[in-house]
Design an enzyme around this catalytic site. Structure first.
Site, PDB file in Angstrom:
ATOM      1  N   GLY A   1      -0.716 -12.425  14.205  1.00 46.07           N
ATOM      2  CA  GLY A   1       0.496 -12.319  14.429  1.00 46.07           C
ATOM      3  C   GLY A   1       0.437 -11.465  15.875  1.00 46.07           C
ATOM      4  O   GLY A   1       1.817 -11.156  16.519  1.00 46.07           O
ATOM      5  N   HIS A   2      -0.519 -11.386  16.488  1.00 44.79           N
ATOM      6  CA  HIS A   2      -0.590 -10.670  17.886  1.00 44.79           C
ATOM      7  C   HIS A   2      -1.253 -11.574  18.853  1.00 44.79           C
ATOM      8  O   HIS A   2      -2.461 -11.265  18.952  1.00 44.79           O
ATOM      9  CB  HIS A   2      -1.204  -9.400  17.704  1.00 44.79           C
ATOM     10  CG  HIS A   2      -1.025  -8.340  18.598  1.00 44.79           C
ATOM     11  ND1 HIS A   2      -1.577  -8.373  19.889  1.00 44.79           N
ATOM     12  CD2 HIS A   2      -0.057  -7.412  18.852  1.00 44.79           C
ATOM     13  CE1 HIS A   2      -1.228  -7.382  20.690  1.00 44.79           C
ATOM     14  NE2 HIS A   2      -0.372  -6.777  20.097  1.00 44.79           N
ATOM     15  N   PHE A   3      -0.928 -12.331  19.523  1.00 40.64           N
ATOM     16  CA  PHE A   3       0.445 -12.914  19.357  1.00 40.64           C
ATOM     17  C   PHE A   3       0.381 -14.396  19.098  1.00 40.64           C
ATOM     18  O   PHE A   3      -0.773 -15.072  19.690  1.00 40.64           O
ATOM     19  CB  PHE A   3       1.341 -12.819  20.588  1.00 40.64           C
ATOM     20  CG  PHE A   3       1.609 -11.250  21.145  1.00 40.64           C
ATOM     21  CD1 PHE A   3       2.590 -10.828  20.419  1.00 40.64           C
ATOM     22  CD2 PHE A   3       0.821 -10.747  21.700  1.00 40.64           C
ATOM     23  CE1 PHE A   3       2.898  -9.538  20.561  1.00 40.64           C
ATOM     24  CE2 PHE A   3       1.237  -9.336  22.035  1.00 40.64           C
ATOM     25  CZ  PHE A   3       2.025  -8.809  21.500  1.00 40.64           C
TER      26      PHE A   3
ATOM     27  N   ILE B   1      -4.088 -11.527  21.688  1.00 45.31           N
ATOM     28  CA  ILE B   1      -4.636 -10.547  22.276  1.00 45.31           C
ATOM     29  C   ILE B   1      -4.963  -9.530  21.403  1.00 45.31           C
ATOM     30  O   ILE B   1      -4.309  -9.013  20.385  1.00 45.31           O
ATOM     31  CB  ILE B   1      -3.425  -9.981  23.640  1.00 45.31           C
ATOM     32  CG1 ILE B   1      -3.087 -10.867  24.307  1.00 45.31           C
ATOM     33  CG2 ILE B   1      -3.857  -8.507  24.178  1.00 45.31           C
ATOM     34  CD1 ILE B   1      -1.973 -10.546  25.380  1.00 45.31           C
TER      35      ILE B   1
END
Length: 148
Positions: free
Chosen positions: A54-56, A61
């Site tokens: 989820g990041h990203f 990252i």
């Protein structure tokens, strides 16, 4: 006069010092340390880190809070190797000041974690922490841990 051999701590021993486990054990190996002074460790960043879902999506990252957590775990290892605990005591992450992020940490990077003791007083130890990738600063902060 010969140079002293590095004092390496492998993952098996790290797990005897820290209560963290996958996916939150963020120190892979300690490369060297000196009790009461400093510690140098590494975290290898894999594309398979759970946070990258989820990041990203499409632009992975490492979240800054996980960089800080890795520094805090390095701080904890140094504290455990330096100070003798009484029965039932642990070291807790007590504070962070002046955190700055200078570059992203990406899959495939090897993050070097450097922590150095500033002072210890009444059960609170202050440290500086610097995370680097290929010699470039990714994050720097002042950290504190408390013995309780």
């Amino acid at each position: 006069m010969s140079e002293q051999q590095p004092r390496v701590i492998e993952s098996k021993e790290i797990m005897t010092l820290l209560p963290h486990r996958y996916p939150f054990l963020l120190v892979d190996r300690v490369l060297d340390f000196k009790e009461g002074e400093w510690l140098k460790a590494i975290k290898n960043i894999s594309v398979n880190e759970p946070c990258f879902t989820g990041h990203f999506p499409g632009e992975p990252i490492l979240p800054g809070v996980l960089i800080l957590e890795a520094l805090a775990q390095a701080m904890g290892i140094l504290a455990f190797k330096t100070l003798e605990l009484k029965g039932g005591e642990l070291f807790y992450f007590a504070g962070i000041d002046e955190a700055r992020f200078k570059r992203p940490v990406l899959p495939g990077d090897q993050m070097e974690l450097n922590v150095q003791v500033i002072k210890e007083r009444r059960g609170i130890t202050s440290f500086t922490g610097v995370a680097t990738v290929n010699g470039e600063i990714a994050c720097e902060a002042k950290l504190m841990c408390a013995r309780r």
